[in-house]
Design a protein around this motif. Structure first.
Motif, PDB file in Angstrom:
ATOM      1  N   ALA A   1      12.268   9.968  16.684  1.00 13.11           N
ATOM      2  CA  ALA A   1      13.369  11.221  16.378  1.00 13.11           C
ATOM      3  C   ALA A   1      12.501  12.385  15.503  1.00 13.11           C
ATOM      4  O   ALA A   1      11.965  11.756  14.307  1.00 13.11           O
ATOM      5  CB  ALA A   1      13.954  10.769  15.634  1.00 13.11           C
ATOM      6  N   PRO A   2      11.933  13.170  15.458  1.00 12.99           N
ATOM      7  CA  PRO A   2      11.642  14.356  14.788  1.00 12.99           C
ATOM      8  C   PRO A   2      12.683  14.084  13.920  1.00 12.99           C
ATOM      9  O   PRO A   2      14.125  14.519  13.850  1.00 12.99           O
ATOM     10  CB  PRO A   2      11.916  16.364  15.424  1.00 12.99           C
ATOM     11  N   ASP A   3      11.635  14.553  12.153  1.00 17.67           N
ATOM     12  CA  ASP A   3      12.229  14.577  10.452  1.00 17.67           C
ATOM     13  C   ASP A   3      12.968  15.235  10.832  1.00 17.67           C
ATOM     14  O   ASP A   3      12.121  16.710  10.937  1.00 17.67           O
ATOM     15  CB  ASP A   3      11.710  14.104   9.911  1.00 17.67           C
ATOM     16  N   PHE A   4      13.995  15.725  10.035  1.00 16.21           N
ATOM     17  CA  PHE A   4      14.923  17.024   9.569  1.00 16.21           C
ATOM     18  C   PHE A   4      15.919  16.820   8.499  1.00 16.21           C
ATOM     19  O   PHE A   4      16.018  15.385   7.799  1.00 16.21           O
ATOM     20  CB  PHE A   4      15.916  17.578  10.892  1.00 16.21           C
ATOM     21  N   THR A   5      15.524  18.024   7.415  1.00 18.69           N
ATOM     22  CA  THR A   5      16.757  17.526   6.163  1.00 18.69           C
ATOM     23  C   THR A   5      17.148  19.143   6.222  1.00 18.69           C
ATOM     24  O   THR A   5      16.996  20.142   6.562  1.00 18.69           O
ATOM     25  CB  THR A   5      15.280  18.338   4.949  1.00 18.69           C
ATOM     26  N   LEU A   6      18.748  18.265   6.310  1.00 19.45           N
ATOM     27  CA  LEU A   6      20.181  19.561   6.484  1.00 19.45           C
ATOM     28  C   LEU A   6      20.918  19.505   5.157  1.00 19.45           C
ATOM     29  O   LEU A   6      20.602  18.256   5.241  1.00 19.45           O
ATOM     30  CB  LEU A   6      21.050  19.181   7.744  1.00 19.45           C
ATOM     31  N   THR A   7      21.751  19.896   5.352  1.00 17.50           N
ATOM     32  CA  THR A   7      22.662  19.873   3.830  1.00 17.50           C
ATOM     33  C   THR A   7      23.773  20.241   4.688  1.00 17.50           C
ATOM     34  O   THR A   7      24.387  20.796   5.311  1.00 17.50           O
ATOM     35  CB  THR A   7      23.086  21.178   3.294  1.00 17.50           C
ATOM     36  N   ASP A   8      25.294  19.152   3.835  1.00 17.50           N
ATOM     37  CA  ASP A   8      26.098  18.571   4.239  1.00 17.50           C
ATOM     38  C   ASP A   8      27.277  19.478   3.531  1.00 17.50           C
ATOM     39  O   ASP A   8      26.792  20.575   2.771  1.00 17.50           O
ATOM     40  CB  ASP A   8      26.673  17.620   3.921  1.00 17.50           C
ATOM     41  N   LEU A   9      27.971  19.387   3.766  1.00 16.70           N
ATOM     42  CA  LEU A   9      29.295  20.169   3.272  1.00 16.70           C
ATOM     43  C   LEU A   9      29.527  20.388   1.851  1.00 16.70           C
ATOM     44  O   LEU A   9      29.978  21.053   1.152  1.00 16.70           O
ATOM     45  CB  LEU A   9      31.471  20.282   4.140  1.00 16.70           C
ATOM     46  N   SER A  10      29.133  18.940   1.402  1.00 16.61           N
ATOM     47  CA  SER A  10      29.236  19.285  -0.045  1.00 16.61           C
ATOM     48  C   SER A  10      28.321  19.523  -0.687  1.00 16.61           C
ATOM     49  O   SER A  10      27.540  19.344  -2.104  1.00 16.61           O
ATOM     50  CB  SER A  10      29.479  17.862  -0.033  1.00 16.61           C
ATOM     51  N   GLY A  11      26.672  20.005   0.049  1.00 13.83           N
ATOM     52  CA  GLY A  11      25.424  20.351  -0.977  1.00 13.83           C
ATOM     53  C   GLY A  11      24.909  19.391  -1.516  1.00 13.83           C
ATOM     54  O   GLY A  11      23.891  19.644  -1.144  1.00 13.83           O
ATOM     55  N   GLU A  12      24.843  18.198  -0.433  1.00 12.45           N
ATOM     56  CA  GLU A  12      23.751  17.043  -0.124  1.00 12.45           C
ATOM     57  C   GLU A  12      22.738  16.889   0.446  1.00 12.45           C
ATOM     58  O   GLU A  12      23.219  17.385   1.864  1.00 12.45           O
ATOM     59  CB  GLU A  12      25.049  15.686  -0.178  1.00 12.45           C
ATOM     60  N   THR A  13      21.392  16.899   0.303  1.00 13.07           N
ATOM     61  CA  THR A  13      20.496  17.162   1.762  1.00 13.07           C
ATOM     62  C   THR A  13      20.994  15.849   2.668  1.00 13.07           C
ATOM     63  O   THR A  13      20.811  14.510   2.229  1.00 13.07           O
ATOM     64  CB  THR A  13      19.437  17.130   1.534  1.00 13.07           C
ATOM     65  N   HIS A  14      20.569  15.798   3.578  1.00 11.76           N
ATOM     66  CA  HIS A  14      20.475  14.652   4.257  1.00 11.76           C
ATOM     67  C   HIS A  14      19.109  14.741   5.585  1.00 11.76           C
ATOM     68  O   HIS A  14      18.746  15.718   6.178  1.00 11.76           O
ATOM     69  CB  HIS A  14      21.109  14.575   5.719  1.00 11.76           C
ATOM     70  N   LYS A  15      18.475  13.428   5.071  1.00  7.91           N
ATOM     71  CA  LYS A  15      16.804  13.763   5.867  1.00  7.91           C
ATOM     72  C   LYS A  15      17.331  12.330   7.056  1.00  7.91           C
ATOM     73  O   LYS A  15      17.301  11.009   6.493  1.00  7.91           O
ATOM     74  CB  LYS A  15      15.093  13.380   4.751  1.00  7.91           C
ATOM     75  N   LEU A  16      16.449  12.948   7.918  1.00  7.74           N
ATOM     76  CA  LEU A  16      16.697  11.561   8.931  1.00  7.74           C
ATOM     77  C   LEU A  16      16.119  10.157   8.347  1.00  7.74           C
ATOM     78  O   LEU A  16      16.380   9.372   8.974  1.00  7.74           O
ATOM     79  CB  LEU A  16      16.324  12.031  10.147  1.00  7.74           C
ATOM     80  N   SER A  17      14.316  10.524   8.501  1.00  6.03           N
ATOM     81  CA  SER A  17      13.568   9.757   7.859  1.00  6.03           C
ATOM     82  C   SER A  17      14.340   8.793   6.504  1.00  6.03           C
ATOM     83  O   SER A  17      14.238   7.299   6.516  1.00  6.03           O
ATOM     84  CB  SER A  17      12.248  10.516   7.465  1.00  6.03           C
ATOM     85  N   GLU A  18      14.964   9.068   5.607  1.00  7.52           N
ATOM     86  CA  GLU A  18      15.615   8.893   4.676  1.00  7.52           C
ATOM     87  C   GLU A  18      16.457   7.176   5.458  1.00  7.52           C
ATOM     88  O   GLU A  18      17.183   6.036   4.614  1.00  7.52           O
ATOM     89  CB  GLU A  18      16.490   9.572   3.741  1.00  7.52           C
ATOM     90  N   TYR A  19      16.890   7.391   6.838  1.00 10.67           N
ATOM     91  CA  TYR A  19      17.948   6.111   6.927  1.00 10.67           C
ATOM     92  C   TYR A  19      16.976   5.220   7.920  1.00 10.67           C
ATOM     93  O   TYR A  19      17.680   4.532   8.558  1.00 10.67           O
ATOM     94  CB  TYR A  19      19.084   7.458   8.213  1.00 10.67           C
ATOM     95  N   GLU A  20      16.161   4.863   7.912  1.00  9.63           N
ATOM     96  CA  GLU A  20      15.382   4.508   8.356  1.00  9.63           C
ATOM     97  C   GLU A  20      15.414   3.080   8.013  1.00  9.63           C
ATOM     98  O   GLU A  20      16.236   2.348   6.742  1.00  9.63           O
ATOM     99  CB  GLU A  20      13.435   4.883   7.427  1.00  9.63           C
ATOM    100  N   GLY A  21      15.809   1.967   8.739  1.00  8.99           N
ATOM    101  CA  GLY A  21      15.827   0.779   8.812  1.00  8.99           C
ATOM    102  C   GLY A  21      17.512   0.747   9.106  1.00  8.99           C
ATOM    103  O   GLY A  21      18.466  -0.331   9.392  1.00  8.99           O
ATOM    104  N   GLN A  22      18.177   1.777   9.332  1.00 12.97           N
ATOM    105  CA  GLN A  22      19.649   2.303  10.320  1.00 12.97           C
ATOM    106  C   GLN A  22      19.516   2.464  11.084  1.00 12.97           C
ATOM    107  O   GLN A  22      18.504   3.119  11.399  1.00 12.97           O
ATOM    108  CB  GLN A  22      20.650   2.665   8.802  1.00 12.97           C
TER     109      GLN A  22
END
Length: 183
Positions: free
Chosen positions: A50-71
């Motif tokens: 899955a291509p990695d990306f970083t996006l921001t949520d409604l609270s201003g927190e960033t979510h990077k797909l690769s940080e969810y590795e293992g889930q």
């Protein structure tokens, strides 16, 4: 009819034909350009990373797909105007409550809408999973998303397990989350 009127009529007809010909040439050129550049986006398939990306949520927190590795990641692309998206969101929320503790995350990727629209929608449906906004549609392009909703099931190793296009029932969602749940 006077010779001058005939000449004007003939000249008008020539201008109109030229304009139509130019429009046809432009349309053909546009079609050729689109078909040539369409191959630039690689179509993802089951088993691909899955291509990695970083996006921001409604609270201003960033979510990077690769940080969810293992889930497992239930990556859902949607819009507030999309009727099937609206119908499946409450079911996604219900299943998130069940599977979050089991290592399955939802990342709902809204396609380029305003914070106000997305926040209003999330509040209206009581959504508690992370909602990020793909403002420039770069993630949508990277994942080659066409119809909404589309869901990419990403396994704990970061590979695409399944691609689901169209509306899902609550039973479908539960089954898909079970598929990507860590062992």
């Amino acid at each position: 009819m006077s010779p001058e009127k005939k000449r004007n009529k003939k000249q008008n007809r020539t201008i109109m034909r030229t304009a139509i010909l130019l429009l046809l040439i432009a349309a053909i050129g546009y079609t050729i350009y689109n078909s040539v550049t369409a191959g630039d986006v690689e179509v993802l398939k089951v088993g691909d990373q899955a291509p990695d990306f970083t996006l921001t949520d409604l609270s201003g927190e960033t979510h990077k797909l690769s940080e969810y590795e293992g889930q497992g990641v239930f990556l859902n692309f949607w819009g507030t105007w999309c009727e099937p998206c609206i119908r499946e969101m409450p079911a996604m929320s219900n299943q998130y409550d069940v599977y979050e503790e089991q290592g399955v995350q939802i990342l709902a990727v809204n396609i380029a809408q305003s914070n106000f629209e997305v926040e209003t929608f999330a509040r209206q449906y009581g959504l508690d999973f992370p909602i990020v906004i793909d403002r420039d549609k770069s993630v949508m392009t990277a994942y080659n998303i066409r119809p909404l909703p589309t869901t990419m099931l990403v396994n704990p190793e970061g590979k695409i397990e399944r691609i689901v296009t169209g509306e899902m029932t609550e039973e479908d969602i539960a089954g898909y989350m079970e598929e990507i749940k860590p062992e």
